[in-house]
Design an enzyme around this catalytic site. Structure first.
Site, PDB file in Angstrom:
ATOM      1  N   SER A 144       0.845  -1.070  -0.053  1.00  0.00           N
ATOM      2  CA  SER A 144       0.199   0.215  -0.233  1.00  0.00           C
ATOM      3  C   SER A 144       0.791   1.392   0.438  1.00  0.00           C
ATOM      4  CB  SER A 144      -0.764   0.066   1.213  1.00  0.00           C
ATOM      5  OG  SER A 144      -2.439  -0.182   0.273  1.00  0.00           O
ATOM      6  N   LYS A 195       0.660   3.460  -2.601  1.00  0.00           N
ATOM      7  CA  LYS A 195      -1.217   4.642  -3.100  1.00  0.00           C
ATOM      8  C   LYS A 195      -0.192   6.004  -2.373  1.00  0.00           C
ATOM      9  CE  LYS A 195      -5.251   1.709  -1.166  1.00  0.00           C
ATOM     10  NZ  LYS A 195      -3.879   0.617  -0.931  1.00  0.00           N
ATOM     11  N   SER A 210      -6.480   3.912   3.533  1.00  0.00           N
ATOM     12  CA  SER A 210      -6.321   2.608   2.758  1.00  0.00           C
ATOM     13  C   SER A 210      -6.636   2.173   2.023  1.00  0.00           C
ATOM     14  CB  SER A 210      -4.986   1.103   3.276  1.00  0.00           C
ATOM     15  OG  SER A 210      -4.306   1.450   2.326  1.00  0.00           O
TER      16      SER A 210
END
Length: 625
Positions: A259, A262, A460
């Site tokens: 993640s 991102k 997230s």
């Protein structure tokens, strides 16, 4: 054994053992659920502490299924707390607030307001077929206890870390003109009180000493080299103000970021679209009398009614009211959805085959409601998702217009400029008969992309990340596809002056275990963002979760409490992959950017996350001089 999805994070839900199934035609089977907690969103403030109010200037109203009434809010109508971005002209710290209609734990630097809410887990991956591990944080609704030292640290941070990111806000005249005006979707409010002078604070922070690299190395080497993260660990620590490298270990090694992807997606969409850009969803007259076409523009947050998942999102019922008025006496006989803005597969070919079934991300379509969730009352990831998000959105719109279903198709050429909010004159349209094919009948606009970026980073949100990555593709003239998004994001990396040879991203969320990036690129991105040289790029700090306080960081740093309130970071987890990147303030008040990525992690999720937390917390307490 594939790399399973990360970021199964709650959105303000209460603890529960199972996720209810949903009998809708596009839903999926029920699945186990982790424990949720109340939480919120960090956003910049513009004056002194705000009076509690609901989203977009309205009075707070309890929302069915959201847990509790709203509390104070920030820019763009987003939830508001004190945070690490209190730049010049922004005034004093804001009071805590809720996101998505949920109850709120104190969060963000300077949020020393008492105890939090129910426990929530950190993000994690798991082997396919295994049940979710039990959470290790506080249980039930018992408030989390904070030590007095934490309160002192956080109160100090209101001045210190906020000023550390002051440059983020100081070079934003283009955005500020929009922020100081009341948007057309927000009720006007009273002007904020006079703002206090902040120059002395900034001057004091500028004198904060830079840690000695050799001393910092003595602290970090044992934590990085001999940690539970294994032997494949890469790290970079850089001074935010000067860009000076203070610590590194294999900084150019290409590691799966999970993640942490991102961070790049957030920066790319803010640079290409801008923080105040809003996605317009339109309806035009269809090819035959009585037909209307819902044209998707890629807004994954679009809601059906005021009871929606994303607070501040546009609503189909508002759009339906416009369409009914524009059609006049012409009966509406058919709803068509046009999702042709996107091309290629609606799921990344680089995701493991069972990714969609796990519910952490949906199929990505240009027409979508509530991030393709079948049950907006469910606030805990993974979610039940519509198998065909475009059809689900079309059917919901058809129901609002008194029809039973929708069909897919293509809109006629429009007779009104794209993005126009003005439908055709109603009286003349009704008198002249059905609107001509392609005549715009109505439009609604999303919340600004800055708000969506904040939601994406804090929680997230994988589906929202992919939708925003597709916006980067469209802005760069690439096809609205996974391949187009990947190419466009890599183009932005190059334009930022970062080494694109150390970045190979195939999606926008980090769900793909094939994504690769180096810690050096991530710290370089953070330094660029904090420098203030690009007013749009700097905004993505707003959404970074704060250690021990907000989003996916709410239950992190339980064993490294010195990181509470002074670490603002994005975590990432897949099977065998753990990462943590963000900014941290040292004990002397110096702001540093860091990125620690590890693959081939031999230990369990919790142990690996604790090891990462300890690294960041050790930087926080280290004067290292």
């Amino acid at each position: 054994m594939h790399s399973s999805p990360q970021d199964r994070q709650p959105y303000g839900g209460r603890p529960q053992d199972t996720q209810p199934g949903n009998p809708q035609a596009y839903g999926s089977a029920p699945r186990p659920q982790v424990y949720g907690t109340s939480q919120g969103q960090a956003s910049p403030g513009y004056g002194s502490a705000q009076v509690p109010q609901g989203q977009y200037g309205s009075a707070p109203q309890p929302q069915p299924g959201y847990g509790s009434a709203q509390v104070p809010q920030g820019q763009y109508g987003s939830a508001q707390v004190p945070q690490a971005q209190a730049g010049p002209g922004y005034g004093s710290a804001q009071v805590p607030s809720g996101q998505y209609g949920a109850a709120q734990v104190p969060q963000g630097p300077g949020a020393a307001f008492g105890a939090g809410g129910p426990a929530r887990p950190g993000e994690y991956g798991r082997p396919a077929g295994q049940t979710e591990p039990a959470p290790t944080g506080p249980k039930g609704d018992k408030p989390r206890k904070r030590r007095k030292g934490v309160l002192i640290t956080v109160l100090t941070l209101v001045v210190a870390l906020g000023a550390g990111l002051g440059g983020v806000a100081v070079f934003k005249p283009d955005l500020m003109s929009d922020l100081l005006a009341s948007p057309d979707w927000q009720s006007p409010s009273a002007a904020p009180p006079a703002e206090p002078a902040v120059a002395p604070v900034l001057a004091a922070l500028a004198d904060a000493p830079v840690p000695d690299a050799a001393a910092l190395k003595k602290v970090l080497d044992p934590l990085v080299i001999s940690s539970p993260l294994g032997s494949s660990v890469s790290a970079s620590v850089v001074d935010v103000t000067t860009g000076e490298v203070l610590y590194e270990r294999a900084p150019t090694e290409m590691i799966t970021p999970a993640s942490n992807t991102k961070l790049v997606t957030a920066a790319a969409v803010l640079i290409t679209r801008g923080p105040d850009y809003r996605i317009t969803t339109r309806v035009v007259a269809g090819p035959n009398p009585g037909e209307v076409v819902l044209i998707g523009a890629g807004d994954a947050t679009l809601g059906v009614t005021a009871k929606k998942f994303y607070e501040g999102a546009a609503q189909l019922d508002d759009l339906a009211a416009q369409v009914k008025k524009a059609m006049g006496d012409t009966p509406i006989t058919k709803v068509i959805t046009d999702g042709s803005l996107y091309s290629g597969p609606n799921a990344s070919p680089d995701w493991p085959s069972d990714t969609l079934g796990e519910g952490n991300v949906s199929r990505i379509t240009a027409v979508m409601i509530n991030g393709a969730r079948t049950d907006i009352k469910d606030r805990v990831m993974p979610f039940n998702r519509f198998n065909d998000p475009e059809r689900a959105a079309g059917d919901a719109f058809a129901k609002l217009l008194g029809l039973t279903g929708s069909a897919k198709g293509k809109a006629p050429a429009t007779t009104t400029a794209t993005g126009s909010a003005a439908p055709s004159p109603q009286g003349s349209a009704a008198a002249a008969g059905p609107p001509a094919p392609g005549t715009e009948l109505g439009s609604v606009r999303s919340a600004p992309l800055l708000r969506q970026v904040e939601q994406m980073l804090t929680e997230s949100d994988n589906t929202l990340a992919e939708a925003l990555a597709h916006q980067v593709a469209l802005a760069k003239g690439q096809p609205g596809s996974f391949a187009g998004a990947a190419a466009a994001i890599e183009q932005v990396v190059t334009e930022l002056g970062l080494d694109a040879t150390q970045s190979d991203l195939l999606d926008g969320s980090g769900m793909s275990p094939k994504n690769k990036i180096s810690p050096k690129v991530l710290t370089g991105l953070l330094v660029k963002a904090a420098s203030g040289t690009d007013s749009h790029l700097s905004d993505f700090f707003n959404g970074l979760p704060v250690a021990g306080w907000s989003g996916t960081m709410t239950l992190r740093f339980a064993k490294s409490k010195s990181g509470f309130g002074v670490v603002r970071a994005k975590s990432g987890t897949l099977n065998g992959v753990n990462s943590l990147s963000g900014v941290v303030q040292t004990a002397d008040g110096r702001l540093l950017a860091f990125a620690v990525l590890a693959d081939n992690v031999p230990t369990d999720r919790e142990t690996a996350q604790n090891a990462l937390d300890k690294i960041a917390a050790s930087i926080a307490v280290c004067g290292c001089r």
